[in-house]
Write a protein that holds these residues in place. Structure first.
Motif, PDB file in Angstrom:
ATOM      1  N   VAL A 127       0.825  -1.204   0.000  1.00 25.16           N
ATOM      2  CA  VAL A 127       0.000   0.000   0.000  1.00 25.16           C
ATOM      3  C   VAL A 127       0.862   1.257   0.000  1.00 25.16           C
ATOM      4  N   LEU A 128       1.940   1.249   0.774  1.00 22.41           N
ATOM      5  CA  LEU A 128       2.781   2.440   0.902  1.00 22.41           C
ATOM      6  C   LEU A 128       3.659   2.671  -0.327  1.00 22.41           C
ATOM      7  N   PHE A 129       4.192   1.583  -0.910  1.00 21.72           N
ATOM      8  CA  PHE A 129       5.168   1.738  -1.981  1.00 21.72           C
ATOM      9  C   PHE A 129       4.712   1.165  -3.314  1.00 21.72           C
ATOM     10  N   GLY A 130       3.555   0.484  -3.336  1.00 20.80           N
ATOM     11  CA  GLY A 130       3.026  -0.025  -4.593  1.00 20.80           C
ATOM     12  C   GLY A 130       3.901  -1.109  -5.197  1.00 20.80           C
ATOM     13  N   SER A 131       3.516  -1.544  -6.401  1.00 23.85           N
ATOM     14  CA  SER A 131       4.310  -2.519  -7.145  1.00 23.85           C
ATOM     15  C   SER A 131       3.947  -2.401  -8.610  1.00 23.85           C
ATOM     16  N   VAL A 132       4.704  -1.591  -9.319  1.00 24.43           N
ATOM     17  CA  VAL A 132       4.394  -1.339 -10.721  1.00 24.43           C
ATOM     18  C   VAL A 132       4.544  -2.618 -11.546  1.00 24.43           C
ATOM     19  N   LEU A 133       5.374  -3.560 -11.090  1.00 22.06           N
ATOM     20  CA  LEU A 133       5.546  -4.812 -11.816  1.00 22.06           C
ATOM     21  C   LEU A 133       4.376  -5.763 -11.621  1.00 22.06           C
ATOM     22  N   ALA A 134       3.470  -5.429 -10.701  1.00 24.91           N
ATOM     23  CA  ALA A 134       2.320  -6.304 -10.442  1.00 24.91           C
ATOM     24  C   ALA A 134       1.024  -5.726 -11.003  1.00 24.91           C
ATOM     25  N   LEU A 135       1.116  -4.731 -11.889  1.00 26.42           N
ATOM     26  CA  LEU A 135      -0.097  -4.155 -12.465  1.00 26.42           C
ATOM     27  C   LEU A 135      -0.836  -5.203 -13.285  1.00 26.42           C
ATOM     28  N   ASN A 136      -2.150  -5.304 -13.041  1.00 25.39           N
ATOM     29  CA  ASN A 136      -2.971  -6.211 -13.836  1.00 25.39           C
ATOM     30  C   ASN A 136      -3.831  -5.409 -14.809  1.00 25.39           C
ATOM     31  N   ASP A 137      -4.670  -6.129 -15.564  1.00 23.36           N
ATOM     32  CA  ASP A 137      -5.480  -5.464 -16.590  1.00 23.36           C
ATOM     33  C   ASP A 137      -6.451  -4.465 -15.977  1.00 23.36           C
ATOM     34  N   GLU A 138      -7.018  -4.797 -14.817  1.00 28.94           N
ATOM     35  CA  GLU A 138      -7.966  -3.897 -14.167  1.00 28.94           C
ATOM     36  C   GLU A 138      -7.298  -2.584 -13.768  1.00 28.94           C
ATOM     37  N   ALA A 139      -6.080  -2.679 -13.246  1.00 33.46           N
ATOM     38  CA  ALA A 139      -5.341  -1.476 -12.865  1.00 33.46           C
ATOM     39  C   ALA A 139      -5.004  -0.636 -14.090  1.00 33.46           C
ATOM     40  N   LEU A 140      -4.633  -1.290 -15.190  1.00 34.93           N
ATOM     41  CA  LEU A 140      -4.303  -0.560 -16.411  1.00 34.93           C
ATOM     42  C   LEU A 140      -5.520   0.170 -16.966  1.00 34.93           C
ATOM     43  N   VAL A 141      -6.668  -0.468 -16.918  1.00 34.68           N
ATOM     44  CA  VAL A 141      -7.897   0.189 -17.391  1.00 34.68           C
ATOM     45  C   VAL A 141      -8.203   1.415 -16.542  1.00 34.68           C
ATOM     46  N   LEU A 142      -8.020   1.288 -15.236  1.00 37.74           N
ATOM     47  CA  LEU A 142      -8.251   2.424 -14.345  1.00 37.74           C
ATOM     48  C   LEU A 142      -7.295   3.569 -14.675  1.00 37.74           C
ATOM     49  N   ILE A 143      -6.010   3.270 -14.839  1.00 38.01           N
ATOM     50  CA  ILE A 143      -5.017   4.304 -15.133  1.00 38.01           C
ATOM     51  C   ILE A 143      -5.313   4.969 -16.480  1.00 38.01           C
ATOM     52  N   LEU A 144      -5.687   4.168 -17.471  1.00 37.55           N
ATOM     53  CA  LEU A 144      -6.045   4.725 -18.779  1.00 37.55           C
ATOM     54  C   LEU A 144      -7.268   5.631 -18.679  1.00 37.55           C
ATOM     55  N   GLY A 145      -8.271   5.206 -17.895  1.00 40.43           N
ATOM     56  CA  GLY A 145      -9.465   6.022 -17.717  1.00 40.43           C
ATOM     57  C   GLY A 145      -9.147   7.357 -17.071  1.00 40.43           C
ATOM     58  N   ILE A 146      -8.290   7.349 -16.054  1.00 37.91           N
ATOM     59  CA  ILE A 146      -7.897   8.596 -15.393  1.00 37.91           C
ATOM     60  C   ILE A 146      -7.150   9.502 -16.362  1.00 37.91           C
ATOM     61  N   ALA A 147      -6.285   8.923 -17.200  1.00 37.68           N
ATOM     62  CA  ALA A 147      -5.551   9.722 -18.182  1.00 37.68           C
ATOM     63  C   ALA A 147      -6.493  10.372 -19.183  1.00 37.68           C
ATOM     64  N   VAL A 148      -7.498   9.629 -19.633  1.00 38.79           N
ATOM     65  CA  VAL A 148      -8.469  10.188 -20.582  1.00 38.79           C
ATOM     66  C   VAL A 148      -9.235  11.345 -19.947  1.00 38.79           C
ATOM     67  N   VAL A 149      -9.707  11.159 -18.718  1.00 36.96           N
ATOM     68  CA  VAL A 149     -10.429  12.227 -18.014  1.00 36.96           C
ATOM     69  C   VAL A 149      -9.533  13.452 -17.829  1.00 36.96           C
ATOM     70  N   THR A 150      -8.274  13.219 -17.479  1.00 35.34           N
ATOM     71  CA  THR A 150      -7.341  14.330 -17.264  1.00 35.34           C
ATOM     72  C   THR A 150      -7.130  15.128 -18.541  1.00 35.34           C
ATOM     73  N   PHE A 151      -6.902  14.434 -19.662  1.00 33.36           N
ATOM     74  CA  PHE A 151      -6.642  15.150 -20.905  1.00 33.36           C
ATOM     75  C   PHE A 151      -7.883  15.862 -21.429  1.00 33.36           C
ATOM     76  N   LEU A 152      -9.047  15.266 -21.235  1.00 26.31           N
ATOM     77  CA  LEU A 152     -10.279  15.955 -21.629  1.00 26.31           C
ATOM     78  C   LEU A 152     -10.468  17.227 -20.806  1.00 26.31           C
ATOM     79  N   ALA A 153     -10.238  17.133 -19.506  1.00 28.38           N
ATOM     80  CA  ALA A 153     -10.388  18.300 -18.634  1.00 28.38           C
ATOM     81  C   ALA A 153      -9.372  19.379 -18.981  1.00 28.38           C
TER      82      ALA A 153
END
Length: 288
Positions: A127-153
């Motif tokens: 929780v404190l330091f994360g694990s970028v090497l353990a990203l799964n498909d659900e996490a990637l979809v979330l990150i992509l969604g946040i990026a889309v919202v950010t760029f639209l805004a």
């Protein structure tokens, strides 16, 4: 050279997901970090990254290491902390930086206690330091969604965000969108910190947001250029950090932030607006 630079991303799926997640985070977080820097709120970003911990911890206590409950919890608590510190500073004698510091320290303590109560030391480190090497498909979809919202805004409200960033009093005097623009910006900050939390944890998620942003200041003074340079630095830091992590058996999150830190130190010395560039005119004047 091919084996060192490309082979890890060709042979291993977890490296491909880590690279994709890191690159998307770089493109999304860096412009938000530039606005935080221009608002002189760089340390506020650090405080906000800790503030999402209790919400993520509540999601962890109730559902375990599930992405969506931890994300929703972090988003809700992060916004509550931002609004709560603003409310205290507005209606009391305390300044916003002091109230934010108080809220973030309380949030950090509560979050660590909650995770420690129901989880192991491994869960707490995740929780404190994360694990970028353990990203799964659900996490990637979330990150992509946040990026889309950010760029639209950013695309729709660019002028308002720049005006509210550089001269908020003027914007509020000529328009009613000053308050909503500030709230929108806080939402973007919390969203990107929540996205970064999936890969880098609550303690390091702000690193990919702020280090490229403050580094870009040594190279330009234009807002659009600052955003572009910050994105480029974040992308290079993500790629370099993942390669360093793979070849040197280092934790991936800290490796990414360390590479970004090296870019900052280099730019501080050799950038167009760095230490050496600032010293040159005085040397010419002295020799004359």
């Amino acid at each position: 050279m091919f084996e060192w630079l490309v082979s890890p991303f060709v042979e291993y799926g977890f490296m491909q997901r880590a690279l994709l997640g890191s690159l998307v985070l770089s493109v999304s977080c860096a412009p938000v970090g530039v606005f935080l820097m221009l608002r002189r709120m760089s340390l506020t970003g650090d405080a906000m990254s800790h503030a999402i911990l209790p919400g993520a911890a509540i999601g962890f206590v109730l559902f375990g290491l599930e992405i969506m409950p931890m994300t929703i919890g972090g988003l809700v608590v992060g916004l509550l902390v931002a609004l709560g510190s603003g409310f205290v500073s507005r209606f009391t004698v305390q300044k916003e930086d002091a109230s934010m510091a108080a809220f973030y320290l309380i949030s950090l303590a509560v979050g660590v206690l909650l995770v420690s109560w129901r989880g192991s030391s491994v869960d707490l480190m995740h929780v404190l330091f994360g694990s970028v090497l353990a990203l799964n498909d659900e996490a990637l979809v979330l990150i992509l969604g946040i990026a889309v919202v950010t760029f639209l805004a950013l695309g729709i409200f660019w002028r308002a965000l720049v005006a509210e960033c550089l001269d908020p009093l003027f914007l509020r005097s000529v328009s009613r969108i000053g308050g909503p623009t500030h709230l929108l910006f806080l939402v973007l900050v919390v969203l990107n910190l929540v996205g970064g939390f999936q890969a880098l944890g609550t303690l390091l998620s702000v690193g990919l947001m702020m280090l490229p942003a403050v580094t870009s200041r040594f190279w330009s003074n234009d807002v659009r250029a600052l955003c572009g340079i910050a994105i480029a630095i974040a992308v290079v830091s993500s790629l370099g950090g993942l390669l360093l992590s793979y070849h040197a058996s280092m934790p991936s999150g800290p490796a990414i932030i360390m590479v970004a830190g090296v870019a900052y130190l280099f730019s501080a010395l050799f950038g167009r607006r760095g230490v050496l560039a600032s010293a040159l005119p005085s040397r010419r004047h002295t020799s004359a």
